[in-house]
Design a protein around this motif. Sequence first.
Motif, PDB file in Angstrom:
ATOM      1  N   VAL A   9       0.852  -1.187   0.000  1.00 15.72           N
ATOM      2  CA  VAL A   9       0.000   0.000   0.000  1.00 15.72           C
ATOM      3  C   VAL A   9       0.888   1.237   0.000  1.00 15.72           C
ATOM      4  CG1 VAL A   9      -1.749   1.324   1.249  1.00 15.72           C
ATOM      5  CG2 VAL A   9      -1.790  -1.179   1.319  1.00 15.72           C
ATOM      6  N   ARG A  10       0.681   2.104  -0.999  1.00 16.18           N
ATOM      7  CA  ARG A  10       1.278   3.431  -0.979  1.00 16.18           C
ATOM      8  C   ARG A  10       0.183   4.358  -0.485  1.00 16.18           C
ATOM      9  NH1 ARG A  10       0.211   7.966  -2.630  1.00 16.18           N
ATOM     10  NH2 ARG A  10      -0.975   7.211  -4.403  1.00 16.18           N
ATOM     11  N   HIS A  11       0.403   4.921   0.683  1.00 14.78           N
ATOM     12  CA  HIS A  11      -0.609   5.780   1.289  1.00 14.78           C
ATOM     13  C   HIS A  11      -0.522   7.195   0.721  1.00 14.78           C
ATOM     14  CE1 HIS A  11      -0.345   2.509   4.257  1.00 14.78           C
ATOM     15  NE2 HIS A  11      -1.630   2.777   4.431  1.00 14.78           N
ATOM     16  N   ALA A  12      -1.681   7.756   0.396  1.00  8.06           N
ATOM     17  CA  ALA A  12      -1.742   9.137  -0.082  1.00  8.06           C
ATOM     18  C   ALA A  12      -1.361  10.071   1.061  1.00  8.06           C
ATOM     19  CB  ALA A  12      -3.158   9.450  -0.583  1.00  8.06           C
ATOM     20  N   GLY A  17      -0.734  18.500   5.516  1.00  6.99           N
ATOM     21  CA  GLY A  17       0.374  18.079   6.365  1.00  6.99           C
ATOM     22  C   GLY A  17       0.023  17.139   7.502  1.00  6.99           C
ATOM     23  N   ARG A  18      -1.273  16.770   7.628  1.00  4.84           N
ATOM     24  CA  ARG A  18      -1.656  15.805   8.670  1.00  4.84           C
ATOM     25  C   ARG A  18      -0.855  14.525   8.510  1.00  4.84           C
ATOM     26  NH1 ARG A  18      -7.797  14.834   7.799  1.00  4.84           N
ATOM     27  NH2 ARG A  18      -7.364  15.981   5.911  1.00  4.84           N
ATOM     28  N   PRO A  19      -0.569  13.846   9.606  1.00  2.00           N
ATOM     29  CA  PRO A  19       0.155  12.578   9.487  1.00  2.00           C
ATOM     30  C   PRO A  19      -0.709  11.518   8.807  1.00  2.00           C
ATOM     31  CG  PRO A  19      -0.464  12.980  11.773  1.00  2.00           C
ATOM     32  CD  PRO A  19      -0.841  14.207  10.994  1.00  2.00           C
ATOM     33  N   THR A  20      -0.063  10.674   8.044  1.00  2.00           N
ATOM     34  CA  THR A  20      -0.733   9.581   7.350  1.00  2.00           C
ATOM     35  C   THR A  20      -0.808   8.380   8.274  1.00  2.00           C
ATOM     36  OG1 THR A  20       0.118  10.362   5.247  1.00  2.00           O
ATOM     37  CG2 THR A  20      -0.615   8.082   5.327  1.00  2.00           C
ATOM     38  N   THR A  21      -1.965   7.761   8.362  1.00  2.00           N
ATOM     39  CA  THR A  21      -2.133   6.561   9.179  1.00  2.00           C
ATOM     40  C   THR A  21      -1.798   5.344   8.330  1.00  2.00           C
ATOM     41  OG1 THR A  21      -3.884   7.619  10.447  1.00  2.00           O
ATOM     42  CG2 THR A  21      -3.761   5.211  10.551  1.00  2.00           C
ATOM     43  N   HIS A  22      -0.821   4.573   8.784  1.00  2.00           N
ATOM     44  CA  HIS A  22      -0.420   3.369   8.070  1.00  2.00           C
ATOM     45  C   HIS A  22      -0.993   2.114   8.733  1.00  2.00           C
ATOM     46  CE1 HIS A  22       2.548   5.484   5.587  1.00  2.00           C
ATOM     47  NE2 HIS A  22       2.697   6.241   6.649  1.00  2.00           N
ATOM     48  N   GLU A  28      -2.568  -3.444  12.586  1.00  2.00           N
ATOM     49  CA  GLU A  28      -3.005  -3.943  11.281  1.00  2.00           C
ATOM     50  C   GLU A  28      -2.877  -2.844  10.225  1.00  2.00           C
ATOM     51  OE1 GLU A  28      -3.997  -7.123  10.560  1.00  2.00           O
ATOM     52  OE2 GLU A  28      -3.453  -7.596  12.638  1.00  2.00           O
ATOM     53  N   LEU A  29      -2.387  -3.220   9.054  1.00  2.00           N
ATOM     54  CA  LEU A  29      -2.258  -2.289   7.941  1.00  2.00           C
ATOM     55  C   LEU A  29      -3.638  -1.782   7.534  1.00  2.00           C
ATOM     56  CD1 LEU A  29      -0.200  -1.078   5.934  1.00  2.00           C
ATOM     57  CD2 LEU A  29      -0.686  -3.029   4.445  1.00  2.00           C
ATOM     58  N   VAL A  30      -3.761  -0.477   7.311  1.00  2.00           N
ATOM     59  CA  VAL A  30      -5.028   0.122   6.887  1.00  2.00           C
ATOM     60  C   VAL A  30      -4.819   0.868   5.576  1.00  2.00           C
ATOM     61  CG1 VAL A  30      -5.964   0.335   9.220  1.00  2.00           C
ATOM     62  CG2 VAL A  30      -4.648   2.215   8.264  1.00  2.00           C
ATOM     63  N   TRP A  31      -5.896   0.956   4.783  1.00  2.00           N
ATOM     64  CA  TRP A  31      -5.855   1.724   3.551  1.00  2.00           C
ATOM     65  C   TRP A  31      -7.274   2.083   3.159  1.00  2.00           C
ATOM     66  CZ3 TRP A  31      -4.790  -3.478   3.748  1.00  2.00           C
ATOM     67  CH2 TRP A  31      -5.657  -4.326   3.084  1.00  2.00           C
ATOM     68  N   ALA A  32      -7.372   3.111   2.334  1.00  2.00           N
ATOM     69  CA  ALA A  32      -8.668   3.555   1.813  1.00  2.00           C
ATOM     70  C   ALA A  32      -8.440   4.033   0.389  1.00  2.00           C
ATOM     71  CB  ALA A  32      -9.257   4.663   2.679  1.00  2.00           C
ATOM     72  N   GLY A  36      -7.358   7.804  -1.955  1.00  2.00           N
ATOM     73  CA  GLY A  36      -6.165   7.927  -2.782  1.00  2.00           C
ATOM     74  C   GLY A  36      -5.060   6.936  -2.482  1.00  2.00           C
ATOM     75  N   ASP A  37      -5.265   6.041  -1.510  1.00  2.00           N
ATOM     76  CA  ASP A  37      -4.253   5.021  -1.236  1.00  2.00           C
ATOM     77  C   ASP A  37      -4.186   4.061  -2.415  1.00  2.00           C
ATOM     78  OD1 ASP A  37      -3.908   6.222   1.220  1.00  2.00           O
ATOM     79  OD2 ASP A  37      -5.076   4.742   2.318  1.00  2.00           O
ATOM     80  N   ASP A  38      -2.976   3.652  -2.772  1.00  2.00           N
ATOM     81  CA  ASP A  38      -2.750   2.793  -3.930  1.00  2.00           C
ATOM     82  C   ASP A  38      -2.353   1.401  -3.458  1.00  2.00           C
ATOM     83  OD1 ASP A  38      -2.224   1.957  -6.591  1.00  2.00           O
ATOM     84  OD2 ASP A  38      -0.119   2.515  -6.368  1.00  2.00           O
ATOM     85  N   LEU A  39      -3.189   0.418  -3.738  1.00  2.00           N
ATOM     86  CA  LEU A  39      -2.968  -0.966  -3.345  1.00  2.00           C
ATOM     87  C   LEU A  39      -2.553  -1.757  -4.569  1.00  2.00           C
ATOM     88  CD1 LEU A  39      -3.311  -3.091  -1.054  1.00  2.00           C
ATOM     89  CD2 LEU A  39      -5.662  -3.359  -1.838  1.00  2.00           C
TER      90      LEU A  39
END
Length: 97
Positions: A9-12, A17-22, A28-32, A36-39
């Motif tokens: 997962v490449r997180h958007a 400037g907010r921190p990205t939640t990984h 557990e790995l999270v994505w949406a 814009g997250d790229d899986l």
Amino acid sequence: MEVFLLWHVRHARWLDGRPTTHRDEAGELVWAEEDGDDLKVLGVYSSEARAEERIQRARELPGFLDEPDCFYINHYTVDQDHWTEGFASIPCEGKAD
């Protein structure tokens, strides 16, 4: 027979400037993808060990080295249905379904 799919997962990044939640509180790995997250699938392997070996090689490559802990391995049994029900589309504002 089982196979092991290796994902990354490449997180958007947030523009403000907010921190990205990984990962969540449980690690557990999270994505949406809608955010814009790229899986992406890196490969399908015959064992979890082979998938882990691929992670080690990928961590040294451009892009992957920026998010070295965003790999995910899941396993599937071959010739077994996994999505056994239909689905419903939810329209997005301003887009055709």
